[in-house]
Design an enzyme around this catalytic site. Structure first.
Site, short mmCIF file in Angstrom:
data_model
loop_
_atom_site.label_atom_id
_atom_site.label_comp_id
_atom_site.label_asym_id
_atom_site.label_seq_id
_atom_site.Cartn_x
_atom_site.Cartn_y
_atom_site.Cartn_z
N GLY A 13 28.77 -97.55 -30.42
CA GLY A 13 29.62 -98.56 -31.04
C GLY A 13 29.07 -99.00 -32.37
O GLY A 13 27.87 -99.25 -32.50
N THR A 142 22.35 -102.33 -32.32
CA THR A 142 23.22 -102.64 -31.19
C THR A 142 23.62 -104.11 -31.25
O THR A 142 22.78 -104.98 -31.44
CB THR A 142 22.57 -102.35 -29.82
OG1 THR A 142 23.45 -102.80 -28.78
CG2 THR A 142 21.22 -103.02 -29.65
N VAL A 143 24.91 -104.36 -31.09
CA VAL A 143 25.37 -105.74 -31.07
C VAL A 143 24.90 -106.45 -29.81
O VAL A 143 24.80 -107.68 -29.77
CB VAL A 143 26.91 -105.83 -31.17
CG1 VAL A 143 27.40 -105.25 -32.49
CG2 VAL A 143 27.60 -105.18 -29.99
N ASP A 144 24.58 -105.68 -28.76
CA ASP A 144 24.20 -106.29 -27.48
C ASP A 144 22.82 -106.92 -27.49
O ASP A 144 22.47 -107.66 -26.57
CB ASP A 144 24.25 -105.23 -26.37
CG ASP A 144 25.66 -104.76 -26.07
OD1 ASP A 144 26.60 -105.57 -26.24
OD2 ASP A 144 25.83 -103.60 -25.67
N MET A 190 31.44 -109.27 -25.90
CA MET A 190 30.75 -108.07 -25.46
C MET A 190 29.43 -108.42 -24.79
O MET A 190 28.89 -109.51 -24.96
CB MET A 190 30.52 -107.12 -26.63
CG MET A 190 31.79 -106.46 -27.14
SD MET A 190 31.48 -105.39 -28.57
CE MET A 190 33.10 -104.64 -28.77
N GLY A 191 28.89 -107.46 -24.05
CA GLY A 191 27.64 -107.66 -23.33
C GLY A 191 27.79 -107.20 -21.90
O GLY A 191 28.16 -107.99 -21.04
N ARG A 192 27.51 -105.93 -21.66
CA ARG A 192 27.72 -105.35 -20.34
C ARG A 192 26.68 -105.82 -19.33
O ARG A 192 27.00 -106.21 -18.22
CB ARG A 192 27.68 -103.82 -20.45
CG ARG A 192 27.93 -103.08 -19.17
CD ARG A 192 27.87 -101.59 -19.43
NE ARG A 192 28.80 -101.21 -20.49
CZ ARG A 192 30.08 -100.92 -20.27
NH1 ARG A 192 30.56 -100.96 -19.05
NH2 ARG A 192 30.86 -100.58 -21.28
N ARG A 300 32.53 -107.24 -33.83
CA ARG A 300 31.54 -106.33 -34.42
C ARG A 300 31.98 -105.77 -35.77
O ARG A 300 31.21 -105.07 -36.42
CB ARG A 300 31.22 -105.20 -33.44
CG ARG A 300 32.31 -104.16 -33.28
CD ARG A 300 31.93 -103.15 -32.20
NE ARG A 300 32.72 -101.94 -32.31
CZ ARG A 300 32.80 -101.01 -31.37
NH1 ARG A 300 32.13 -101.19 -30.23
NH2 ARG A 300 33.51 -99.92 -31.54
#
Length: 419
Positions: A13, A142-144, A190-192, A300
């Site tokens: 991503g 990574t945005v996470d 987001m954030g799995r 993002r």
């Protein structure tokens, strides 16, 4: 010294600042033109290397490359394509080395998250076994914010700023209407597996009772009764309730609230929308009128609201990647090291890829309030510097001006390769 070529690819991503890292890599390579000849980029990430679909970045103007710094998304194309186990899919890795050899590529810069770090490490190991002199450097993104070793991940700070801002502004909207209309607003972020982005929403609240009234993290088991009780309490006390929920919110048994039953190319469970799921629960249990929103790609892609800290760090890790490669430091990742919170200070150091690949960094329990619905002051001290500063792009005709690349292709030298 002899010149050799470099290869850069984007993976997974994209973010508001991954192109700033690309800018850092490319401009650093150009400053070292005595050792680095051409810079190639993979069209659509690592797939571009496998299919020998290479972009000759050396033909792009300095102005076009500089514009990458304020352009969101992946300028060269990214992909969700994970190279499998090296023992059972050795031909793919060997193909990469063949392409690198054919184009005299000795420097490999792979810009991505944890899966990309794993690929970068494996390519480094195989090139050594095959006797090909390749220096592989992973450029973090990574945005996470779930990469280990590095204090924070480039891409996260800008998402955090966007989510905190959106939470603040939407809260004002709900507060304006709650007397006669919407009582509950749910924002899905987001954030799995890690709740860093959800935590950033809490920065919108400056004092007790300020929204968001609930933050729901993947790290805390979802308790429907407890959540409903807190929602009802908030509506009775404040007149409304604002919730920021991570897409990875899950029950005690590990089941996602919004599990769609499918998986993506990386083998991750695909999630079907926790915001409408949670809003439906609230309507069913409490009867409140609600609205929900999914930040999705907007969070993002919002380069217009990027954190200057994030932009600077994204560029710095790209630049540092080249310095590490030229210093002979193979299988490394430039990692951000925090020196102090106030004043905020940081530097970039080398981290071994073996310590990064296939590992995730979760929210520490002491960053989450005891009740599980908000962040602690310790977490706020960590997050606050990451959203500081503005780095607005230039505007033209009322819209952000973005980089336009020629993307000249490199002539293929090898037979076609089927993925």
């Amino acid at each position: 010294m002899a010149q050799h070529n470099a290869f850069y690819a984007q993976s997974g991503g994209v973010t508001a600042v991954i192109n700033a890292s690309a800018c850092g890599v490319i401009e650093a390579c150009r400053r070292h033109d005595d050792r680095i000849g051409k810079v190639y980029a993979g069209h659509n990430g690592i797939i571009g290397a496998l299919t020998e679909d290479l972009i000759d970045v050396s033909q792009e103007s300095d102005e076009a490359i500089a514009a990458l710094r304020h352009t969101p998304a992946g300028a060269f194309g990214s992909c969700r394509y994970k190279l499998k186990d090296i023992e059972t899919h050795r031909t793919q890795y060997e193909r990469l080395i063949e392409v690198f050899r054919a184009h005299d590529i000795r420097y490999f810069f792979y810009n991505g998250g944890g899966d990309s770090a794993d690929t970068c490490l494996k390519v480094s190991q195989l090139s050594e076994k095959m006797g090909y002199p390749l220096t592989a450097i992973h450029v973090p993104k990574t945005v996470d914010n779930d990469l280990p070793i590095t204090d924070n991940s480039p891409g996260f700070g800008s998402v955090a700023k966007y989510i905190a801002t959106s939470t603040l502004e939407a809260s004002l909207d709900i507060a304006s209407m709650c007397a006669t209309s919407t009582k509950v607003f749910v924002l899905e972020v987001m954030g799995r597996h890690a709740g860093w982005i959800a935590a950033a929403g809490a920065l919108a609240g400056q004092g007790e009772g300020d929204p968001p009234h609930l933050v729901i993290f993947p790290e805390i088991d979802f308790d429907r009764a407890a959540v409903m009780a807190r929602v009802e309490e908030s509506v009775k006390k404040c007149g409304y309730c604002v919730i920021v929920v991570s897409e990875g919110a899950r029950y005690e048994d590990g089941t996602f609230l919004a599990d769609s039953g499918n998986t993506d190319a990386f083998g991750h469970r695909q999630l079907g929308g926790v915001a409408p799921t949670l809003a439906g629960m609230i309507k069913q249990d409490l009867g409140y009128k609600y609205h929900w929103a999914v930040a999705d790609y907007l969070q993002r892609a919002a380069r217009h609201l990027a954190s200057k800290t994030d932009v600077d760090q994204a560029y710095a890790v790209g630049e540092k990647a080249v310095e590490l490669a030229l210093d002979g430091q193979n299988a490394k990742m430039p990692a951000i090291k925090r020196i102090s919170d106030e004043p905020y200070a940081w530097t970039v150091e080398a981290a071994p890829l073996a310590d990064v690949a296939n590992r995730e960094k979760f929210m520490p329990r002491d960053f989450i309030r005891e009740d599980g619905f908000g962040i602690t002051e310790q977490c706020r001290r960590y997050l606050a510097p990451l959203i500081q500063g503005e780095d607005f792009p230039p505007f033209e005709n009322g819209l952000p001006k973005v980089a336009k690349l020629a993307k000249h292709r490199v002539e293929r030298k090898l037979p076609e390769f089927k993925l």
